[in-house]
Write an enzyme that holds these catalytic residues in place. Structure first.
Site, PDB file in Angstrom:
ATOM      1  N   THR A  21      43.512  35.003  45.752  1.00 40.33           N
ATOM      2  CA  THR A  21      43.228  36.347  46.256  1.00 40.33           C
ATOM      3  C   THR A  21      44.242  37.338  45.711  1.00 40.33           C
ATOM      4  OG1 THR A  21      42.666  37.570  48.278  1.00 40.33           O
ATOM      5  CG2 THR A  21      44.601  36.153  48.387  1.00 40.33           C
ATOM      6  N   ASN A  22      44.116  38.593  46.077  1.00 39.35           N
ATOM      7  CA  ASN A  22      45.046  39.653  45.687  1.00 39.35           C
ATOM      8  C   ASN A  22      45.718  40.198  46.931  1.00 39.35           C
ATOM      9  OD1 ASN A  22      44.626  39.821  42.919  1.00 39.35           O
ATOM     10  ND2 ASN A  22      42.936  41.237  43.125  1.00 39.35           N
ATOM     11  N   ARG A  23      46.882  40.775  46.767  1.00 38.16           N
ATOM     12  CA  ARG A  23      47.518  41.457  47.901  1.00 38.16           C
ATOM     13  C   ARG A  23      46.785  42.757  48.166  1.00 38.16           C
ATOM     14  NH1 ARG A  23      53.953  41.876  47.711  1.00 38.16           N
ATOM     15  NH2 ARG A  23      53.552  43.093  49.582  1.00 38.16           N
ATOM     16  N   ALA A  88      40.767  45.505  45.812  1.00 37.03           N
ATOM     17  CA  ALA A  88      41.613  44.750  44.879  1.00 37.03           C
ATOM     18  C   ALA A  88      40.808  43.515  44.473  1.00 37.03           C
ATOM     19  CB  ALA A  88      42.914  44.359  45.555  1.00 37.03           C
ATOM     20  N   VAL A  89      40.031  43.681  43.407  1.00 32.42           N
ATOM     21  CA  VAL A  89      39.084  42.634  42.991  1.00 32.42           C
ATOM     22  C   VAL A  89      39.820  41.619  42.113  1.00 32.42           C
ATOM     23  CG1 VAL A  89      36.894  42.207  41.813  1.00 32.42           C
ATOM     24  CG2 VAL A  89      37.280  44.417  42.950  1.00 32.42           C
TER      25      VAL A  89
END
Ligand code: CTP
Ligand code: CA
Length: 214
Positions: A21-23, A88-89
């Site tokens: 995932t992204n922050r 935030a893809v």
């Protein structure tokens, strides 16, 4: 106006118990959704997993992966006047989801990742979107130059850029400080709470639409 917003991170499964995932807390996108609604617009929020409450009155499509977010945007963007991409893809996703939990073995583990579709970058040519198109750029260096490159590459009317290397703004914070990067100029906004900033951003975004229509 009808406004589509993407928000939050995406979650790319590796195996039944793990993901990439992204922050991203989703705060900026959810606050913007509330601000558009407050100003009398209708809002469709397409969001990856967050801990936030969806503002009352906002239409909501929950998604997990970049591919799901892409498909939801593809389906609804044609009906919209404004599209704002704050999600935030994940840029890469595991090349295949393992059906069983990966067991520990050996000192290193290599995962093969494949590129995801650029959702904002698909808006103009692939989805044929002609409304006001707004992107975000979270950068750690060369803020304005990187944001301007994205504005051009993704054919946006505005890129909202923030420097995520600065402490106390962006990510989990309740405050943010952004640059507004337009095709013909750049504006620096003062540091403000995300709520305050959202109202300024709504005015800026709606202002672009008025210019196009007149
Ligand atoms: N974005 C998107 N789909 C993707 C990647 C990004 O819609 N697969 C959108 C983001 O929501 C944001 C904008 O594109 O509005 C810029 O995202 P960013 O990650 O900064 O841009 P990238 O083109 O992925 O470039 P980078 O190599 O810097 O990550
Ligand atoms: Ca990216």
């Amino acid at each position: 106006m009808k406004v589509l917003l993407t928000a939050g991170p995406t979650r790319e499964p590796i195996d039944p118990v793990r993901f990439l995932t992204n922050r991203s807390s989703g705060k900026m996108g959810y606050t913007l959704a509330g601000a558009f609604l407050h100003e009398g617009h209708s809002v469709l929020l397409i969001s990856g997993p967050t801990n936030l409450d969806v503002p009352d009155g906002v239409d909501f499509i929950p998604v997990e992966t970049a591919a799901e977010m892409h498909d939801a945007v593809a389906r609804y963007i044609g009906k919209m006047d404004v599209a704002v991409f704050s999600a935030a893809v994940a840029d890469y996703t595991p090349s295949g989801v393992r059906s069983q939990k990966i067991k520990k073995s050996g000192d290193t583990l290599t995962l093969e990742l494949v590129r995801t579709a650029d959702i904002l970058g698909s808006a103009r040519e692939k989805f044929g979107f002609t409304g006001t198109l707004v992107g975000f750029a979270a950068e750690t260096e060369n803020l304005e130059a990187n944001a301007r490159e994205k504005l051009v590459r993704k054919q946006c009317d505005l890129v909202i850029a923030n420097d995520v290397s600065q402490p106390g703004i962006g990510f989990d914070s309740d405050e943010n400080q952004v640059l507004l990067v337009y095709p013909d100029r750049t504006e620096t906004l003062p540091r403000a709470s995300k709520v305050e900033l959202s109202l300024t951003l709504v005015d800026a975004i709606v202002g672009i639409k008025k210019l196009r229509v007149d």
